[in-house]
Design an enzyme around this catalytic site. Structure first.
Site, PDB file in Angstrom:
ATOM      1  N   LYS A  12       0.819  -1.230   0.000  1.00 15.07           N
ATOM      2  CA  LYS A  12       0.000   0.000   0.000  1.00 15.07           C
ATOM      3  C   LYS A  12       0.843   1.267   0.000  1.00 15.07           C
ATOM      4  O   LYS A  12       0.606   2.173  -0.785  1.00 15.07           O
ATOM      5  CB  LYS A  12      -0.827   0.067   1.294  1.00 15.07           C
ATOM      6  CG  LYS A  12      -2.111  -0.652   1.275  1.00 15.07           C
ATOM      7  CD  LYS A  12      -2.965  -0.297   2.484  1.00 15.07           C
ATOM      8  CE  LYS A  12      -2.325  -0.196   3.816  1.00 15.07           C
ATOM      9  NZ  LYS A  12      -1.916  -1.235   4.632  1.00 15.07           N
ATOM     10  N   ARG A  59      10.686  -1.563  10.969  1.00 13.24           N
ATOM     11  CA  ARG A  59       9.660  -0.802  11.690  1.00 13.24           C
ATOM     12  C   ARG A  59       9.486  -1.350  13.098  1.00 13.24           C
ATOM     13  O   ARG A  59       9.555  -2.558  13.295  1.00 13.24           O
ATOM     14  CB  ARG A  59       8.337  -0.896  10.925  1.00 13.24           C
ATOM     15  CG  ARG A  59       8.133   0.282  10.014  1.00 13.24           C
ATOM     16  CD  ARG A  59       6.900   0.146   9.186  1.00 13.24           C
ATOM     17  NE  ARG A  59       5.667  -0.084   9.948  1.00 13.24           N
ATOM     18  CZ  ARG A  59       4.458   0.078   9.433  1.00 13.24           C
ATOM     19  NH1 ARG A  59       4.326   0.488   8.174  1.00 13.24           N
ATOM     20  NH2 ARG A  59       3.390  -0.171  10.138  1.00 13.24           N
ATOM     21  N   ARG A 109      -2.112  -7.229  13.703  1.00  6.38           N
ATOM     22  CA  ARG A 109      -2.553  -6.317  12.641  1.00  6.38           C
ATOM     23  C   ARG A 109      -3.268  -7.068  11.530  1.00  6.38           C
ATOM     24  O   ARG A 109      -4.262  -6.594  10.992  1.00  6.38           O
ATOM     25  CB  ARG A 109      -1.358  -5.539  12.086  1.00  6.38           C
ATOM     26  CG  ARG A 109      -1.086  -4.285  12.903  1.00  6.38           C
ATOM     27  CD  ARG A 109       0.376  -3.981  13.007  1.00  6.38           C
ATOM     28  NE  ARG A 109       0.944  -3.576  11.755  1.00  6.38           N
ATOM     29  CZ  ARG A 109       2.207  -3.833  11.398  1.00  6.38           C
ATOM     30  NH1 ARG A 109       3.002  -4.528  12.179  1.00  6.38           N
ATOM     31  NH2 ARG A 109       2.650  -3.397  10.260  1.00  6.38           N
ATOM     32  N   ARG A 136      10.833  -6.188   5.605  1.00  5.35           N
ATOM     33  CA  ARG A 136      10.542  -4.769   5.350  1.00  5.35           C
ATOM     34  C   ARG A 136      11.454  -3.847   6.152  1.00  5.35           C
ATOM     35  O   ARG A 136      11.747  -4.089   7.316  1.00  5.35           O
ATOM     36  CB  ARG A 136       9.088  -4.506   5.714  1.00  5.35           C
ATOM     37  CG  ARG A 136       8.698  -3.053   5.612  1.00  5.35           C
ATOM     38  CD  ARG A 136       7.236  -2.903   5.423  1.00  5.35           C
ATOM     39  NE  ARG A 136       6.494  -2.979   6.678  1.00  5.35           N
ATOM     40  CZ  ARG A 136       5.198  -2.705   6.757  1.00  5.35           C
ATOM     41  NH1 ARG A 136       4.521  -2.382   5.674  1.00  5.35           N
ATOM     42  NH2 ARG A 136       4.581  -2.791   7.913  1.00  5.35           N
ATOM     43  N   ARG A 139      -9.853   2.476   8.096  1.00  2.00           N
ATOM     44  CA  ARG A 139      -9.486   1.120   8.507  1.00  2.00           C
ATOM     45  C   ARG A 139     -10.708   0.342   8.995  1.00  2.00           C
ATOM     46  O   ARG A 139     -10.591  -0.831   9.302  1.00  2.00           O
ATOM     47  CB  ARG A 139      -8.535   1.154   9.699  1.00  2.00           C
ATOM     48  CG  ARG A 139      -7.073   1.431   9.445  1.00  2.00           C
ATOM     49  CD  ARG A 139      -6.291   0.272   8.933  1.00  2.00           C
ATOM     50  NE  ARG A 139      -5.036  -0.015   9.556  1.00  2.00           N
ATOM     51  CZ  ARG A 139      -3.863   0.556   9.271  1.00  2.00           C
ATOM     52  NH1 ARG A 139      -3.787   1.513   8.400  1.00  2.00           N
ATOM     53  NH2 ARG A 139      -2.764   0.143   9.854  1.00  2.00           N
TER      54      ARG A 139
HETATM   55  P1  AMP Z   1       0.367   1.526   8.886  1.00  2.00           P
HETATM   56  O1  AMP Z   1       1.637   2.231   8.564  1.00  2.00           O
HETATM   57  O2  AMP Z   1      -0.762   1.937   7.966  1.00  2.00           O
HETATM   58  O3  AMP Z   1       0.534   0.029   8.973  1.00  2.00           O
HETATM   59  O4  AMP Z   1      -0.065   2.026  10.342  1.00  2.00           O
HETATM   60  C1  AMP Z   1       0.755   1.791  11.464  1.00  2.00           C
HETATM   61  C2  AMP Z   1      -0.083   1.834  12.732  1.00  2.00           C
HETATM   62  O5  AMP Z   1      -0.678   3.139  12.887  1.00  2.00           O
HETATM   63  C3  AMP Z   1      -1.257   0.862  12.768  1.00  2.00           C
HETATM   64  O6  AMP Z   1      -0.880  -0.435  13.179  1.00  2.00           O
HETATM   65  C4  AMP Z   1      -2.177   1.560  13.762  1.00  2.00           C
HETATM   66  O7  AMP Z   1      -1.724   1.362  15.101  1.00  2.00           O
HETATM   67  C5  AMP Z   1      -1.991   3.031  13.415  1.00  2.00           C
HETATM   68  N1  AMP Z   1      -2.956   3.448  12.375  1.00  2.00           N
HETATM   69  C6  AMP Z   1      -2.672   3.901  11.118  1.00  2.00           C
HETATM   70  N2  AMP Z   1      -3.785   4.223  10.463  1.00  2.00           N
HETATM   71  C7  AMP Z   1      -4.820   3.959  11.304  1.00  2.00           C
HETATM   72  C8  AMP Z   1      -6.230   4.059  11.206  1.00  2.00           C
HETATM   73  N3  AMP Z   1      -6.823   4.497  10.078  1.00  2.00           N
HETATM   74  N4  AMP Z   1      -6.973   3.687  12.281  1.00  2.00           N
HETATM   75  C9  AMP Z   1      -6.398   3.258  13.422  1.00  2.00           C
HETATM   76  N5  AMP Z   1      -5.081   3.125  13.585  1.00  2.00           N
HETATM   77  C10 AMP Z   1      -4.285   3.468  12.540  1.00  2.00           C
END
Ligand code: AMP
Length: 222
Positions: A10, A155, A166, A123, A86
């Site tokens: 993504k 990360r 997740r 990653r 989400r």
């Molecule tokens: P990502 O980089 O999109 O995998 O986001 C990393 C982390 O940020 C996720 O595991 C959540 O803890 C938080 N996060 C990002 N976007 C959202 C969202 N739309 N709703 C809730 N938590 C989010």
């Protein structure tokens, strides 16, 4: 907007789409990582949820997105959303923010779970600009970002336990959005397997074919 499991590509693909169209790439994950680094109020609220692979509470996320969508660089040409919405509550809040037409297109990047698990293990991410790398595709010099020169590291939330959490949350909370956008005739499912260039070409075809549809004028939000 780009939907897909963690590790589906993504971030990389949303960034490429945004650069192609010259519009902002709005990633809630990147925004929260920056807020944690800067120790802002939103960052302090989000930190422990992120570390454990949990979703940050909707009210916090929705406020952050609403503020970002009011930014001076967000205009008629639109933007690419990555990692938001989400869940259905966030999708509904987004419709409210954008008005009755909502998002133009939800792009679902389809990649099998065993493939995303392998990708997440390898990653790596830039601590400065958030650009994604991997052990197979490292930066050209000693884990230093090609774009901004910052350090490239794994990360914090790519631990085995947080990854599992997740992926399970994706299945329970985010996957229902596929049906939600499909019912609104706004979904394009795109095969996320293959080289990044191949996947980008598929995504661009999906966006262009949506923009070419006469019934849905091209307002530019993607
Ligand atoms: P990502 O980089 O999109 O995998 O986001 C990393 C982390 O940020 C996720 O595991 C959540 O803890 C938080 N996060 C990002 N976007 C959202 C969202 N739309 N709703 C809730 N938590 C989010």
């Amino acid at each position: 907007m780009v939907l897909g499991k963690q590790g589906a590509g993504k971030g990389t693909q949303a960034d490429r789409l945004a650069r192609h169209y010259g519009i902002p790439h709005i990633s809630t994950g990147d925004m929260f990582r920056a807020s944690v680094k800067e120790d802002t109020e939103a960052g302090r609220k989000a930190k422990s949820y992120m570390e454990h692979g949990e979703l940050v509470p909707d009210d916090v996320v929705i406020d952050v997105v609403a503020e970002r969508l009011g930014g001076h660089d967000v205009g008629e040409e639109g933007f690419v959303l990555d990692g938001f919405p989400r869940n259905v509550a966030q999708a509904e809040a987004l419709e409210e923010m954008l008005g009755e037409d909502g998002v133009d297109l939800a792009l679902e990047l389809q990649v099998p779970t065993d493939v995303v698990l392998a990708r997440l293990e390898g990653r790596r991410v830039c601590t400065g600009c958030g650009k994604n790398y991997s052990v197979e595709n490292p930066p050209s010099e000693d884990w230093t970002c090609d774009r901004c020169g910052s350090k490239v590291v794994p990360r914090h939330d790519d631990t085995e336990v947080a990854i599992k959490r997740r992926l399970s949350l994706y299945e329970k909370q985010t996957e229902p959005l596929v049906a939600w956008y499909m019912a609104k005739d706004r979904l394009a499912a795109v095969d996320g397997m293959g080289s990044p260039d191949t996947v980008t070409a598929r995504l661009l075809r999906a966006v262009e074919s949506r923009l070419a549809e006469p019934a849905k004028p091209a307002r530019g939000r993607r």
